[in-house]
Motif scaffolding. Structure first.
Motif, short mmCIF file in Angstrom:
data_model
loop_
_atom_site.label_atom_id
_atom_site.label_comp_id
_atom_site.label_asym_id
_atom_site.label_seq_id
_atom_site.Cartn_x
_atom_site.Cartn_y
_atom_site.Cartn_z
N ALA A 127 2.13 -0.61 12.77
CA ALA A 127 2.77 0.19 11.71
C ALA A 127 2.52 1.66 12.05
CB ALA A 127 2.16 -0.15 10.36
N TRP A 128 3.48 2.51 11.69
CA TRP A 128 3.45 3.90 12.12
C TRP A 128 3.91 4.82 11.00
CZ3 TRP A 128 1.77 5.59 16.79
CH2 TRP A 128 2.10 6.88 17.17
N ILE A 129 3.31 6.00 10.94
CA ILE A 129 3.75 7.05 10.02
C ILE A 129 3.65 8.37 10.78
CG2 ILE A 129 1.46 7.34 8.99
CD1 ILE A 129 2.80 7.85 6.31
N GLU A 130 4.68 9.22 10.63
CA GLU A 130 4.72 10.47 11.40
C GLU A 130 5.30 11.58 10.54
OE1 GLU A 130 5.70 10.76 15.85
OE2 GLU A 130 7.62 11.06 14.83
N SER A 131 4.65 12.73 10.56
CA SER A 131 5.11 13.85 9.74
C SER A 131 6.18 14.67 10.46
CB SER A 131 3.92 14.77 9.42
OG SER A 131 3.60 15.57 10.55
N PRO A 132 6.87 15.50 9.70
CA PRO A 132 7.75 16.47 10.35
C PRO A 132 6.89 17.53 11.04
CG PRO A 132 7.85 16.69 7.95
CD PRO A 132 6.96 15.54 8.26
N LEU A 133 7.48 18.33 11.91
CA LEU A 133 6.77 19.42 12.57
C LEU A 133 6.47 20.52 11.55
CD1 LEU A 133 8.93 19.74 15.80
CD2 LEU A 133 6.76 18.53 15.53
N TYR A 134 5.34 21.20 11.74
CA TYR A 134 4.98 22.31 10.85
C TYR A 134 4.17 23.34 11.62
CZ TYR A 134 0.44 19.95 10.52
OH TYR A 134 -0.77 19.37 10.81
N TYR A 187 0.83 -1.20 0.00
CA TYR A 187 0.00 0.00 0.00
C TYR A 187 0.87 1.25 0.00
CZ TYR A 187 -4.09 -2.83 1.18
OH TYR A 187 -5.11 -3.74 1.16
N HIS A 188 0.36 2.29 -0.64
CA HIS A 188 0.92 3.63 -0.53
C HIS A 188 0.09 4.28 0.57
CE1 HIS A 188 1.11 7.97 -1.59
NE2 HIS A 188 2.39 7.66 -1.66
N TRP A 189 0.75 4.77 1.62
CA TRP A 189 0.07 5.32 2.79
C TRP A 189 0.56 6.74 2.99
CZ3 TRP A 189 1.28 3.25 8.37
CH2 TRP A 189 0.36 3.75 9.28
N ASN A 190 -0.37 7.70 3.18
CA ASN A 190 0.04 9.07 3.43
C ASN A 190 -0.85 9.73 4.47
OD1 ASN A 190 -2.27 10.35 2.22
ND2 ASN A 190 -1.39 9.97 0.22
N VAL A 191 -0.37 10.84 4.98
CA VAL A 191 -1.14 11.67 5.91
C VAL A 191 -0.72 13.11 5.67
CG1 VAL A 191 0.49 11.43 7.85
CG2 VAL A 191 -1.90 12.03 8.30
N GLY A 192 -1.68 14.03 5.74
CA GLY A 192 -1.38 15.45 5.55
C GLY A 192 -2.56 16.31 5.93
N LEU A 193 -2.33 17.58 5.94
CA LEU A 193 -3.35 18.56 6.29
C LEU A 193 -3.75 19.31 5.03
CD1 LEU A 193 -4.62 19.53 9.02
CD2 LEU A 193 -3.06 21.48 8.84
N GLU A 194 -5.06 19.48 4.84
CA GLU A 194 -5.56 20.18 3.67
C GLU A 194 -6.43 21.35 4.11
OE1 GLU A 194 -7.77 17.17 1.61
OE2 GLU A 194 -6.00 15.97 1.23
N GLY A 195 -6.50 22.37 3.27
CA GLY A 195 -7.35 23.52 3.56
C GLY A 195 -6.87 24.72 2.75
N TYR A 226 2.76 16.76 5.45
CA TYR A 226 2.51 15.65 4.52
C TYR A 226 3.69 14.68 4.59
CZ TYR A 226 1.54 12.96 0.36
OH TYR A 226 1.28 11.92 -0.50
N VAL A 227 3.37 13.41 4.70
CA VAL A 227 4.38 12.36 4.69
C VAL A 227 3.75 11.13 4.06
CG1 VAL A 227 3.87 11.51 7.02
CG2 VAL A 227 6.15 11.20 6.08
N GLU A 228 4.59 10.32 3.41
CA GLU A 228 4.08 9.11 2.75
C GLU A 228 5.08 7.98 2.89
OE1 GLU A 228 5.66 10.33 -1.70
OE2 GLU A 228 3.52 10.40 -1.29
N ARG A 229 4.57 6.77 2.73
CA ARG A 229 5.45 5.60 2.73
C ARG A 229 4.74 4.45 2.03
NH1 ARG A 229 5.50 2.52 8.58
NH2 ARG A 229 6.43 0.92 7.30
N THR A 237 0.29 12.12 12.99
CA THR A 237 0.73 10.74 13.16
C THR A 237 -0.43 9.80 12.84
OG1 THR A 237 0.11 10.61 15.49
CG2 THR A 237 2.35 11.33 15.01
N CYS A 238 -0.11 8.64 12.30
CA CYS A 238 -1.12 7.61 12.05
C CYS A 238 -0.50 6.26 12.41
CB CYS A 238 -1.54 7.56 10.59
SG CYS A 238 -2.52 8.98 10.05
N SER A 239 -1.36 5.34 12.80
CA SER A 239 -0.91 3.97 13.07
C SER A 239 -1.96 2.99 12.56
CB SER A 239 -0.67 3.76 14.56
OG SER A 239 -1.88 3.84 15.29
N LEU A 240 -1.48 1.79 12.24
CA LEU A 240 -2.34 0.67 11.86
C LEU A 240 -2.02 -0.46 12.82
CD1 LEU A 240 -1.98 0.74 7.99
CD2 LEU A 240 -4.12 1.00 9.25
#
Length: 150
Positions: free
Chosen positions: A126-133, A69-77, A86-89, A115-118
């Protein structure tokens, strides 16, 4: 006599509707990823200068087929900066039911992190974490995470 029959049908109809609704709720507890893609999102008001420790969570139980899977997380607006966490893996996931959790929070004053986890019973998380913004302005934003089967 007719009035009694009408009332009986009404009660039976309401009971049948309640049973059908309960069955649907049970069936929807673990949703399947349709067409190899699934989204988890939440719209919320975020301040430009958050205090450390503030955050918002979202969660979903989902059944995923085995695969990469391609997995991402980010903020939109409208006012989301380009570097809005935004980060992906790419990740291989075994088939099964997962709990998908995501969070936007302020680990320190004035900055955010996504941050997201499965999690699947019997498997490592499984974990995904963005840089600070930081944000340019206080506004309504949408935290969005996506799983796309490759």
């Amino acid at each position: 006599m007719k009035m009694t029959q009408i009332r009986s049908r009404g009660v039976l109809g309401r009971v049948a509707t309640a049973v059908a609704a309960a069955m649907c709720a049970v069936m929807l507890t673990a949703t399947h990823a349709a067409a190899g893609a699934a989204d988890l999102s939440r719209t919320l008001y975020m301040t430009r200068f958050p205090e450390a420790g503030n955050g918002a969570d979202m969660s979903r139980t989902i059944y995923l087929a085995a695969g990469t899977y391609h997995w991402n997380v980010g903020l939109e607006g409208a006012y989301a900066p380009v570097d809005s966490g935004y980060v992906e893996r790419k990740i291989y996931l075994a088939a099964g039911t997962y709990t998908w959790n995501c969070r936007v929070y302020a680990p320190d004053n004035y900055v955010y992190q996504n941050t997201c986890s499965l999690e699947k019973p019997g498997s490592e998380r499984a974990w995904i974490e963005s840089p600070l913004y930081d944000l340019y302005t206080s506004s309504t934003y949408t935290l969005n995470s996506r799983l796309l089967q490759l």
